[in-house]
Design an enzyme around this catalytic site. Sequence first.
Site, PDB file in Angstrom:
ATOM      1  N   SER A 276       4.147  -3.373  -1.761  1.00 41.75           N
ATOM      2  CA  SER A 276       3.660  -2.112  -2.497  1.00 41.75           C
ATOM      3  C   SER A 276       4.651  -1.032  -2.377  1.00 41.75           C
ATOM      4  CB  SER A 276       2.207  -2.043  -2.487  1.00 41.75           C
ATOM      5  OG  SER A 276       1.426  -3.050  -2.570  1.00 41.75           O
TER       6      SER A 276
ATOM      7  N   GLU B 295       5.168   4.481  -0.254  1.00 41.27           N
ATOM      8  CA  GLU B 295       4.492   4.039   0.918  1.00 41.27           C
ATOM      9  C   GLU B 295       5.732   3.847   1.897  1.00 41.27           C
ATOM     10  OE1 GLU B 295       2.353   0.645   1.338  1.00 41.27           O
ATOM     11  OE2 GLU B 295       1.026   1.187  -0.318  1.00 41.27           O
TER      12      GLU B 295
ATOM     13  N   ARG C 120      -3.186   4.666   4.432  1.00 44.80           N
ATOM     14  CA  ARG C 120      -1.735   4.448   4.583  1.00 44.80           C
ATOM     15  C   ARG C 120      -1.205   5.766   5.730  1.00 44.80           C
ATOM     16  NH1 ARG C 120      -4.162   1.044   3.457  1.00 44.80           N
ATOM     17  NH2 ARG C 120      -4.079  -0.180   1.324  1.00 44.80           N
TER      18      ARG C 120
END
Length: 351
Positions: free
Chosen positions: A246, A346, A164
């Site tokens: 998420s 995130e 990520r």
Amino acid sequence: MVVENHVPLQRLNTFGIAARAMRLARVRSDADVLALVRHPDWRWQDTFILGGGSNIVLTGDVRALVLKVEIPGRRLVHEDARGWLVEAGAGERWHDFVAWTLQQGWPGLENLALIPGTVGAAPVQNIGAYGVELQDRFHSLDAIDLETGAPLTLRHEHCAFGYRDSVFKHERPHAGGMGLKGRALITRVRFWLPKRWRVELGYHDLQRKVAETGITEPSPQQVFDWVCQIRRAKLPDPAVLGNAGSFFKNPTVTPEQCADIIGRDPHVVHYPMPDGSVKLAAGWLIDACGWKGKTVGRAGVYEKQALVLVNLGGPTNPCTGGEVMTLARLIQTSVYERFGIRLEPEPVVVG
């Protein structure tokens, strides 16, 4: 190029948080970007690049000039005996692009189905799901330097992809390369899809689909359908219940750390990684701490998936970014106190 003032952003972020952009420009071509870079009123302004708004938490009005990327286009760039080189404009919706490649008979992106956001945002986050990451299919991208107006073409080795992570999330030189956060606006992205296709079924949810259906060698379309079914069953539709997908990254630990956690919690969900580390399921850690269904103000933990934070206030009385981040910090503290693991969010916090 028209720059709009005091633009509501509630419909431009999937969390549905109410905020405004003091100034917003809709970027639909390279020429639009260059016009802004060269314009004396805007060339020195701080900017914020906005794609599908699926990976941000707005904690207030945005003072920087918001560049809403809406560059369209899909095309086959090249085909040979080895595979297909496919390109999409940065403003294309990611899921629509994935579905289109399969319709053309070009498999390879099916595990990444139904991920919200745009094609241009995908390399920034190095999106991934069900055993596949964008970097596994990435070929190159085009961008424009917002400081100089110079065109950029970046290949895989320039992007410093990580879990990520990418060069686009760092302001300073990163992993031996450049730092392009806020400086490079991605205009097009290209993907290499090999003709020697191999199914990726490593994740438990997909293995369960194999067991349920008896289909041991699914087609790319079957994998796409399975991923869509799994995601729809576990994750809320942002159009119905605002969220940013998420919220936390799955943490990685050493085998020794994982063994210690297993000794205390034998049911912890974990996945061995090629480099010898072990990835833990952040959603499981959060659920084990009892957070599923809990709330802070109008922000809550989704009752079906603890990894997702949601806007319980709806469009008329939405949660604030402050409520979301307060809830996130409480979850981080809880997981750290029980497991000694620091969860990393995130989404990008803006405002």
